[in-house]
Design a protein around this motif. Structure first.
Motif, PDB file in Angstrom:
ATOM      1  N   LYS A 109      45.225  22.351  26.630  1.00  0.00           N
ATOM      2  CA  LYS A 109      44.146  22.349  27.619  1.00  0.00           C
ATOM      3  C   LYS A 109      44.679  22.121  29.029  1.00  0.00           C
ATOM      4  N   GLU A 110      45.568  21.137  29.190  1.00  0.00           N
ATOM      5  CA  GLU A 110      46.091  20.808  30.525  1.00  0.00           C
ATOM      6  C   GLU A 110      46.854  21.983  31.128  1.00  0.00           C
ATOM      7  N   THR A 111      47.621  22.672  30.287  1.00  0.00           N
ATOM      8  CA  THR A 111      48.408  23.821  30.758  1.00  0.00           C
ATOM      9  C   THR A 111      47.497  24.947  31.222  1.00  0.00           C
ATOM     10  N   LEU A 112      46.458  25.218  30.448  1.00  0.00           N
ATOM     11  CA  LEU A 112      45.504  26.276  30.807  1.00  0.00           C
ATOM     12  C   LEU A 112      44.831  25.970  32.143  1.00  0.00           C
ATOM     13  N   ILE A 113      44.324  24.750  32.286  1.00  0.00           N
ATOM     14  CA  ILE A 113      43.597  24.382  33.504  1.00  0.00           C
ATOM     15  C   ILE A 113      44.507  24.432  34.720  1.00  0.00           C
ATOM     16  N   GLU A 114      45.724  23.887  34.580  1.00  0.00           N
ATOM     17  CA  GLU A 114      46.672  23.904  35.701  1.00  0.00           C
ATOM     18  C   GLU A 114      47.024  25.328  36.106  1.00  0.00           C
ATOM     19  N   THR A 115      47.188  26.204  35.125  1.00  0.00           N
ATOM     20  CA  THR A 115      47.553  27.593  35.416  1.00  0.00           C
ATOM     21  C   THR A 115      46.437  28.311  36.159  1.00  0.00           C
ATOM     22  N   VAL A 116      45.206  28.154  35.679  1.00  0.00           N
ATOM     23  CA  VAL A 116      44.073  28.815  36.343  1.00  0.00           C
ATOM     24  C   VAL A 116      43.866  28.234  37.744  1.00  0.00           C
ATOM     25  N   GLN A 117      43.986  26.908  37.867  1.00  0.00           N
ATOM     26  CA  GLN A 117      43.799  26.277  39.175  1.00  0.00           C
ATOM     27  C   GLN A 117      44.853  26.728  40.187  1.00  0.00           C
ATOM     28  N   ALA A 118      46.034  27.090  39.698  1.00  0.00           N
ATOM     29  CA  ALA A 118      47.096  27.549  40.599  1.00  0.00           C
ATOM     30  C   ALA A 118      46.698  28.823  41.333  1.00  0.00           C
ATOM     31  N   TYR A 119      45.731  29.558  40.756  1.00  0.00           N
ATOM     32  CA  TYR A 119      45.279  30.807  41.381  1.00  0.00           C
ATOM     33  C   TYR A 119      43.922  30.649  42.064  1.00  0.00           C
ATOM     34  N   GLU A 164      45.358  32.203  61.143  1.00  0.00           N
ATOM     35  CA  GLU A 164      44.091  31.646  61.610  1.00  0.00           C
ATOM     36  C   GLU A 164      43.228  31.188  60.430  1.00  0.00           C
ATOM     37  N   GLU A 165      43.248  31.967  59.340  1.00  0.00           N
ATOM     38  CA  GLU A 165      42.393  31.680  58.189  1.00  0.00           C
ATOM     39  C   GLU A 165      42.928  30.551  57.315  1.00  0.00           C
ATOM     40  N   TYR A 166      44.254  30.410  57.274  1.00  0.00           N
ATOM     41  CA  TYR A 166      44.856  29.451  56.352  1.00  0.00           C
ATOM     42  C   TYR A 166      45.811  28.518  57.088  1.00  0.00           C
ATOM     43  N   SER A 167      45.820  27.263  56.672  1.00  0.00           N
ATOM     44  CA  SER A 167      46.773  26.293  57.224  1.00  0.00           C
ATOM     45  C   SER A 167      47.739  25.799  56.160  1.00  0.00           C
ATOM     46  N   ASP A 168      47.378  25.982  54.895  1.00  0.00           N
ATOM     47  CA  ASP A 168      48.217  25.533  53.789  1.00  0.00           C
ATOM     48  C   ASP A 168      49.431  26.445  53.631  1.00  0.00           C
ATOM     49  N   VAL A 169      50.615  25.849  53.581  1.00  0.00           N
ATOM     50  CA  VAL A 169      51.867  26.614  53.501  1.00  0.00           C
ATOM     51  C   VAL A 169      51.914  27.468  52.239  1.00  0.00           C
ATOM     52  N   ASN A 170      51.453  26.928  51.110  1.00  0.00           N
ATOM     53  CA  ASN A 170      51.498  27.673  49.857  1.00  0.00           C
ATOM     54  C   ASN A 170      50.611  28.913  49.900  1.00  0.00           C
ATOM     55  N   THR A 171      49.452  28.785  50.525  1.00  0.00           N
ATOM     56  CA  THR A 171      48.546  29.929  50.632  1.00  0.00           C
ATOM     57  C   THR A 171      49.128  30.993  51.554  1.00  0.00           C
ATOM     58  N   ILE A 172      49.692  30.571  52.677  1.00  0.00           N
ATOM     59  CA  ILE A 172      50.345  31.528  53.590  1.00  0.00           C
ATOM     60  C   ILE A 172      51.477  32.230  52.864  1.00  0.00           C
ATOM     61  N   SER A 173      52.226  31.477  52.078  1.00  0.00           N
ATOM     62  CA  SER A 173      53.313  32.057  51.297  1.00  0.00           C
ATOM     63  C   SER A 173      52.795  33.154  50.373  1.00  0.00           C
ATOM     64  N   LYS A 174      51.686  32.870  49.681  1.00  0.00           N
ATOM     65  CA  LYS A 174      51.107  33.868  48.769  1.00  0.00           C
ATOM     66  C   LYS A 174      50.665  35.118  49.528  1.00  0.00           C
ATOM     67  N   LYS A 175      50.063  34.924  50.696  1.00  0.00           N
ATOM     68  CA  LYS A 175      49.588  36.064  51.485  1.00  0.00           C
ATOM     69  C   LYS A 175      50.747  36.971  51.915  1.00  0.00           C
ATOM     70  N   LEU A 176      51.847  36.353  52.348  1.00  0.00           N
ATOM     71  CA  LEU A 176      52.989  37.150  52.798  1.00  0.00           C
ATOM     72  C   LEU A 176      53.692  37.817  51.628  1.00  0.00           C
ATOM     73  N   GLN A 177      53.728  37.145  50.491  1.00  0.00           N
ATOM     74  CA  GLN A 177      54.328  37.775  49.312  1.00  0.00           C
ATOM     75  C   GLN A 177      53.445  38.915  48.791  1.00  0.00           C
ATOM     76  N   GLU A 178      52.135  38.742  48.926  1.00  0.00           N
ATOM     77  CA  GLU A 178      51.210  39.827  48.569  1.00  0.00           C
ATOM     78  C   GLU A 178      51.466  41.043  49.459  1.00  0.00           C
ATOM     79  N   LEU A 179      51.697  40.791  50.737  1.00  0.00           N
ATOM     80  CA  LEU A 179      52.017  41.862  51.680  1.00  0.00           C
ATOM     81  C   LEU A 179      53.313  42.555  51.286  1.00  0.00           C
TER      82      LEU A 179
END
Length: 355
Positions: A109-119, A164-179
């Motif tokens: 259960k913990e693994t499932l929740i952590e994985t989904v929350q990561a996204y 402008e939309e994001y201040s969290d480093v991890n989220t910015i990282s995801k956006k640039l990797q998506e690009l």
């Protein structure tokens, strides 16, 4: 609220996944529980799905076929594979289909929740796309059209919007990797075979401490990817049927290299005399004035958005002497580079504080 499809033929496993998710995550809704590949495809056709949990070994169309189908039908779905088999071949095939994660059964259960929350940030973003999402789509279209200047302009807008939309480093990282992933995908669509240059450059976007506190650095790293792509696509001025667009795009890509009228003329296979004539007619200024104006625009941006020394900016823009650069800059703007930086950087800081 984001919507989840569970694709699992074992009833006990399917029920457990549903209970784990619904009891531990408040922002999810289970839109379907598919017991076979074909049933999963039916859900994909009729539901707006944000995340899928897909077992590989299911009846009918197997999990890999379901994933391939989902990638064709759902633009932004997150796909997490659930499997009891730690099989390299299956994992390799799934990676090629761009799955987002793997969970090995039995799933805790913990693994499932952590994985989904990561996204979670990514899911919320895709469910409620902001300005950066729209700009990313436009950017992809311009790259596919092989329009360099439009691509670079939109890239700047996209990077600004992300920061402008994001201040969290991890989220910015995801956006640039998506690009970066999008650029790699387009390179495949355009038949670009660049060895490993694009992949190597895309990996640099994962080095957070180099990039994410400075959007100018992030922008420059992505520009390098676009430059690699355009260098491979371009064949001696055949990048587009629009003659002047070819000229402008070539200038934009090479403006920091001390580009000359002769360089551009050779690129498009016409005489310098004829290029000079049509350039003035189409652009309203002569070639040298256009190049100087563009360099000054780039210099102004670097002076305001970075702390790069004036000497380095001059060298970066192919001026061998800082004094000559400073004189040219003052002639165009009325300020020395240092005066411009002090005046307009302070103004930006003041505007930011006011906001």
């Amino acid at each position: 609220m984001y919507k989840i499809l569970i694709v699992e033929d074992e009833e006990l496993e399917r029920t457990s996944l549903k209970i784990f998710l619904e009891e531990n995550l408040s922002d999810v809704r289970i839109v379907g529980e598919a017991k076979s590949g074909y049933e999963a495809m039916e859900y994909i056709n009729r539901e707006d799905i944000n995340l899928m949990l897909v077992d590989i070994n299911i009846p009918g169309a197997d999990g890999l076929e379901v994933i391939k189908y989902a990638r064709e039908k759902l633009e932004h779905v997150v796909i997490i594979v659930t499997t009891a088999y730690n099989d390299f071949d299956i994992a390799h095939t799934a990676i090629k289909l761009k799955v987002d994660d793997f969970l090995l059964k039995p799933i805790r259960k913990e693994t499932l929740i952590e994985t989904v929350q990561a996204y979670e940030d990514e899911l919320n973003f895709k469910d409620n796309p902001g300005q950066s999402s729209k700009l990313l789509a436009k950017l992809g279209n311009e790259i596919r059209r092989c329009s360099y200047k439009a691509s670079i302009d939109l890239l700047r807008e996209y990077i600004d919007s992300v920061y402008e939309e994001y201040s969290d480093v991890n989220t910015i990282s995801k956006k640039l990797q998506e690009l970066a992933k999008m650029i790699l995908k387009i390179s495949e669509e355009l038949g670009v075979n660049d060895g490993n240059e694009l992949v190597v450059q895309s990996e640099k976007l994962k080095i957070k401490y180099l990039l994410y506190n400075n959007k100018h650095d992030a922008y420059n790293e992505v520009v390098k990817m676009i430059d690699i792509l355009f260098d491979k696509v371009n064949v001696k001025g055949k990048i587009s049927d629009d003659g002047m667009k070819v000229v402008i795009d070539y200038i934009e890509r090479n403006i920091k290299k001390g580009i000359s009228l002769e360089d551009v003329a050779n690129h498009v296979n016409i005489s310098t005399y004829y290029l000079s004539k049509i350039f003035k007619k189409e652009m309203g200024v002569n070639f040298i004035t256009y190049i100087t104006d563009r360099k000054m625009e780039l210099a102004k941006e670097m002076l305001v958005t970075t702390d790069v020394p004036v000497l380095n900016i001059a060298l970066d823009l192919a001026y061998n002497e800082a004094n000559y650069f400073s004189k040219a800059f003052k002639k165009k703007t009325g300020y020395t580079p240092s005066e411009y930086r002090e005046k307009f950087s302070k103004r930006k800081e003041s505007e930011h504080e006011t906001v």
